[in-house]
Design a protein around this motif. Structure first.
Motif, PDB file in Angstrom:
ATOM      1  N   UNK A 137       0.740  -1.376  -0.104  1.00  0.00           N
ATOM      2  CA  UNK A 137      -0.170   0.643  -0.181  1.00  0.00           C
ATOM      3  C   UNK A 137       1.072   1.395  -0.046  1.00  0.00           C
ATOM      4  N   UNK A 138       0.264   2.436  -0.558  1.00  0.00           N
ATOM      5  CA  UNK A 138       1.007   3.412  -0.510  1.00  0.00           C
ATOM      6  C   UNK A 138       0.283   4.663  -0.589  1.00  0.00           C
ATOM      7  N   UNK A 139       0.693   6.170  -0.368  1.00  0.00           N
ATOM      8  CA  UNK A 139       0.266   7.313  -0.453  1.00  0.00           C
ATOM      9  C   UNK A 139      -1.269   7.602   0.760  1.00  0.00           C
ATOM     10  N   UNK A 140      -0.912   7.902   1.585  1.00  0.00           N
ATOM     11  CA  UNK A 140      -1.715   7.720   2.645  1.00  0.00           C
ATOM     12  C   UNK A 140      -3.922   8.757   1.847  1.00  0.00           C
ATOM     13  N   UNK A 141      -4.712   8.501   2.435  1.00  0.00           N
ATOM     14  CA  UNK A 141      -6.164   8.571   2.169  1.00  0.00           C
ATOM     15  C   UNK A 141      -6.738   9.219   3.162  1.00  0.00           C
ATOM     16  N   UNK A 142      -6.412   8.696   4.110  1.00  0.00           N
ATOM     17  CA  UNK A 142      -7.890   8.458   5.481  1.00  0.00           C
ATOM     18  C   UNK A 142      -7.083   7.958   6.425  1.00  0.00           C
ATOM     19  N   UNK A 143      -7.618   8.819   7.829  1.00  0.00           N
ATOM     20  CA  UNK A 143      -6.336   7.683   8.941  1.00  0.00           C
ATOM     21  C   UNK A 143      -7.398   8.598  10.286  1.00  0.00           C
ATOM     22  N   UNK A 144      -7.457   7.329  11.141  1.00  0.00           N
ATOM     23  CA  UNK A 144      -8.482   7.093  12.314  1.00  0.00           C
ATOM     24  C   UNK A 144      -7.663   6.898  13.355  1.00  0.00           C
ATOM     25  N   UNK A 145      -7.287   7.371  14.598  1.00  0.00           N
ATOM     26  CA  UNK A 145      -6.963   6.693  15.607  1.00  0.00           C
ATOM     27  C   UNK A 145      -7.631   6.725  17.083  1.00  0.00           C
ATOM     28  N   UNK A 146      -7.152   6.087  17.856  1.00  0.00           N
ATOM     29  CA  UNK A 146      -8.097   6.793  19.570  1.00  0.00           C
ATOM     30  C   UNK A 146      -7.246   7.965  19.738  1.00  0.00           C
ATOM     31  N   UNK A 147      -7.733   7.965  21.434  1.00  0.00           N
ATOM     32  CA  UNK A 147      -7.434   9.581  22.017  1.00  0.00           C
ATOM     33  C   UNK A 147      -5.775   8.615  22.465  1.00  0.00           C
ATOM     34  N   UNK A 148      -5.514   7.673  22.773  1.00  0.00           N
ATOM     35  CA  UNK A 148      -4.519   6.935  23.383  1.00  0.00           C
ATOM     36  C   UNK A 148      -3.253   7.109  22.646  1.00  0.00           C
ATOM     37  N   UNK A 149      -3.999   6.704  21.475  1.00  0.00           N
ATOM     38  CA  UNK A 149      -2.944   6.803  19.701  1.00  0.00           C
ATOM     39  C   UNK A 149      -2.678   5.309  19.907  1.00  0.00           C
ATOM     40  N   UNK A 150      -3.325   4.257  20.188  1.00  0.00           N
ATOM     41  CA  UNK A 150      -3.458   2.918  20.177  1.00  0.00           C
ATOM     42  C   UNK A 150      -3.985   1.961  18.886  1.00  0.00           C
ATOM     43  N   UNK A 151      -5.939   2.395  19.147  1.00  0.00           N
ATOM     44  CA  UNK A 151      -6.203   1.271  17.654  1.00  0.00           C
ATOM     45  C   UNK A 151      -6.381   2.417  16.585  1.00  0.00           C
ATOM     46  N   UNK A 152      -5.904   1.949  15.427  1.00  0.00           N
ATOM     47  CA  UNK A 152      -5.928   3.009  14.691  1.00  0.00           C
ATOM     48  C   UNK A 152      -6.605   1.947  12.804  1.00  0.00           C
ATOM     49  N   UNK A 153      -6.691   3.046  12.155  1.00  0.00           N
ATOM     50  CA  UNK A 153      -7.575   2.350  10.663  1.00  0.00           C
ATOM     51  C   UNK A 153      -6.751   3.259  10.064  1.00  0.00           C
ATOM     52  N   UNK A 154      -6.168   2.931   9.256  1.00  0.00           N
ATOM     53  CA  UNK A 154      -5.872   3.645   7.977  1.00  0.00           C
ATOM     54  C   UNK A 154      -5.928   3.480   6.341  1.00  0.00           C
ATOM     55  N   UNK A 155      -6.031   4.221   5.615  1.00  0.00           N
ATOM     56  CA  UNK A 155      -6.740   3.784   4.249  1.00  0.00           C
ATOM     57  C   UNK A 155      -5.144   5.204   3.103  1.00  0.00           C
ATOM     58  N   UNK A 156      -5.464   3.986   2.421  1.00  0.00           N
ATOM     59  CA  UNK A 156      -4.471   4.542   1.014  1.00  0.00           C
ATOM     60  C   UNK A 156      -5.236   4.828  -0.564  1.00  0.00           C
ATOM     61  N   UNK A 157      -4.353   5.727  -1.321  1.00  0.00           N
ATOM     62  CA  UNK A 157      -4.510   5.748  -2.455  1.00  0.00           C
ATOM     63  C   UNK A 157      -4.367   4.569  -3.383  1.00  0.00           C
ATOM     64  N   UNK A 158      -3.537   3.397  -2.960  1.00  0.00           N
ATOM     65  CA  UNK A 158      -3.530   2.597  -4.023  1.00  0.00           C
ATOM     66  C   UNK A 158      -2.937   1.403  -3.286  1.00  0.00           C
ATOM     67  N   UNK A 159      -2.824  -0.232  -3.776  1.00  0.00           N
ATOM     68  CA  UNK A 159      -2.480  -1.149  -2.893  1.00  0.00           C
ATOM     69  C   UNK A 159      -2.045  -1.590  -4.603  1.00  0.00           C
ATOM     70  N   UNK A 160      -1.226  -2.113  -4.042  1.00  0.00           N
ATOM     71  CA  UNK A 160      -0.860  -3.866  -5.293  1.00  0.00           C
ATOM     72  C   UNK A 160      -0.308  -5.465  -4.510  1.00  0.00           C
ATOM     73  N   UNK A 161      -1.204  -6.052  -5.483  1.00  0.00           N
ATOM     74  CA  UNK A 161      -1.506  -7.849  -4.922  1.00  0.00           C
ATOM     75  C   UNK A 161      -0.173  -7.877  -4.827  1.00  0.00           C
ATOM     76  N   UNK A 162       0.635  -8.909  -3.766  1.00  0.00           N
ATOM     77  CA  UNK A 162       1.714  -9.207  -3.914  1.00  0.00           C
ATOM     78  C   UNK A 162       1.904 -10.904  -4.314  1.00  0.00           C
ATOM     79  N   UNK A 163       2.463 -11.810  -4.919  1.00  0.00           N
ATOM     80  CA  UNK A 163       1.639 -12.882  -5.380  1.00  0.00           C
ATOM     81  C   UNK A 163       3.439 -13.478  -5.992  1.00  0.00           C
ATOM     82  N   UNK A 164       4.069 -14.835  -5.011  1.00  0.00           N
ATOM     83  CA  UNK A 164       5.001 -15.160  -5.121  1.00  0.00           C
ATOM     84  C   UNK A 164       6.662 -14.146  -5.138  1.00  0.00           C
ATOM     85  N   UNK A 165       6.016 -12.928  -4.477  1.00  0.00           N
ATOM     86  CA  UNK A 165       7.303 -12.422  -4.783  1.00  0.00           C
ATOM     87  C   UNK A 165       7.358 -11.895  -5.870  1.00  0.00           C
TER      88      UNK A 165
END
Length: 490
Positions: free
Chosen positions: A394-422
């Protein structure tokens, strides 16, 4: 300025201040924006003023003004003392700044080409050329480019004897292409998300980004994402691009190590931190390949300077060493408080590590990230992908969310590629990953080397009430994380 700062300090002491400092700040900012082949805006702003911070009756007082004259200097200093005495009526304990800090000198951002000496015509032409290259790609709906240049001159003086001058120059740039079809909206950004990448450098930084050369790829990927498959939902190996690693460091480490947040000073707005003082020196934050520093001396970083806004010299300190949590971001007051709480140790000196900054002359300094960096590892990116049998890049941030204590997070990216067999295979859209901070960093088993390492600029970090927007830096390279939950949206 010498006469003005002398008048401030003298007036503050005569009014009863036990300590006083003054910051005179002058800022010039130029912004150029191009959208869909036309100049959207050219803005030039200038701002100047001074802020006075005092300790009287054991409490803080702060006042500021945009009027740079001697009569106003005395009035504002006296007002700051009055505010301090009023604050003292509700204080819990006296302010303790520790040993005096006495510094004298000057600092200037190293610049090869002064961006304010480059013509407006040349800046507009660069953005229009990049915009034109993006619009050549069939299927692109909206294109945009931006240039930002900042020059800030600061004078700092204190009753302890410090007298400092600094000139900080920043240059930033970015392009974006957006494609829309059948209700699906996809965007690609370069060099970074959130509009631009930025460093404390000159025009040469913009030239190095090669906006025109990267424009076709940016637009082509935006269009291609409209037809890409959604990111599958699974627990898998995740490789993050360098700019996304930088944001991960910013949100899950940088904010969590601000010692004022740890002590609850930010609880009302931006949250607290899971990295409580009992964890210092004995908490396993990440794996052995995770080494994080706070470094205000690294060239080009948005958190690079000569001295912070308390007159403490820029420095490099360890935050995470081979996965072990060993340090906080501190100012003079919180460093002293930690020393009283924990006592002297290899991790507690009682002295500030120089991270107190204000967003302008009318704001009081607070702990802010300098350049919080994930140090380079040993891998080449192509070797890291080849070593990964199955995963997602995954590359280049699109969205982010993290709780007040900085523990639980979720990040979205602009683009991704599947990796198979290297190998990188199909493109994926709307990729998201989630995790818990220490578990995530403990799952990091590889970081790319210095050839991939970039000091990414984050010019939009918010904190405080009233809000202050800080400019921070984060050195990072692509990194790999095992057993991470990923999924797609739509």
């Amino acid at each position: 300025m010498d006469e003005l700062v002398a008048r401030v300090l003298n007036a503050a002491q005569l009014a009863g201040a036990a300590y006083a400092d003054v910051r005179v700040v002058e800022t010039v900012r130029q912004t150029v924006v191009v959208r869909n082949g036309a100049v959207q805006g050219v803005n030039w702003t200038e701002d100047a003023g001074f802020g006075v911070r005092v300790v009287a009756d054991g409490a803080w007082g702060f006042a500021s003004s945009h009027r740079l004259d001697l009569e106003e200097a005395a009035r504002v200093a006296q007002l700051a003392v009055q505010i301090a005495r009023a604050s003292a009526l509700a204080k819990r304990e006296d302010v303790d700044l520790g040993p005096p800090v006495v510094q004298r000198g000057s600092y200037r951002t190293p610049v090869d080409v002064d961006p304010f000496q480059v013509s407006l015509e040349a800046k507009v032409e660069l953005l229009l050329r990049a915009d034109e290259e993006m619009r050549r790609v069939r299927g692109v709906t909206t294109t945009e480019g931006e240039l930002v240049f900042i020059r800030q001159r600061k004078t700092f003086a204190s009753t302890e004897g410090s007298l400092l001058t600094q000139e900080i120059v920043e240059s930033g740039c970015g392009i974006q292409a957006t494609a829309v079809r059948d209700g699906e909206v996809q965007q690609r950004s370069y060099p970074n998300s959130v509009g631009r990448h930025q460093q404390t450098r000159g025009w040469e930084f913009v030239v190095e980004q090669d906006l025109v050369g990267n424009a076709p790829r940016v637009a082509e990927e935006a269009v291609a994402l409209l037809s890409a498959d959604p990111c599958p939902e699974e627990v898998t190996t995740l490789i993050l691009g360098g700019s996304q690693v930088a944001l991960q460091v910013h949100e899950s480490c940088g904010h969590a190590i601000e010692l004022d947040r740890v002590f609850g000073a930010e609880a009302g707005f931006a949250g607290t931190s899971f990295l409580t003082p009992d964890k210092l020196g004995n908490f396993r934050y990440g794996s052995e390949v995770v080494n994080i520093t706070a470094d205000a001396t690294v060239p080009g970083g948005l958190g690079t300077f000569g001295w912070d806004d308390e007159g403490v010299p820029a420095q490099r300190v360890d935050i995470v060493r081979e996965g072990l949590f060993v340090g906080y971001l501190t100012d003079r007051e919180t460093a002293r408080r930690l020393w009283k709480l924990r006592g002297p140790s290899p991790y507690v000196t009682g002295e500030s590590n120089g991270t107190s900054r204000a967003s302008g002359w009318n704001r009081i300094p607070m702990i802010r990230m300098t350049n919080v960096n994930l140090l380079p590892g040993t891998w080449k990116l192509e070797d890291l992908i080849a070593d990964t049998d199955r995963g997602v890049f995954m590359d280049t941030n699109r969205s982010w969310s993290i709780d007040d204590r900085r523990l639980n997070f979720q990040f979205g990216c602009e683009i991704a590629w599947e990796i198979r067999n290297g190998k990188r295979t199909r493109m994926l859209r709307n990729p998201i990953y989630t995790g818990i901070t220490p578990e995530f960093w403990r799952s990091c088993d590889a970081v790319c080397d210095a050839t991939h390492w970039v000091v990414w600029g984050t010019p939009n970090c918010g904190k405080g009430e009233p809000m202050q927007v800080a400019h921070t830096g984060h050195g990072a390279a692509p990194a790999r994380f095992r057993n991470v939950r990923v999924f797609g949206k739509g």
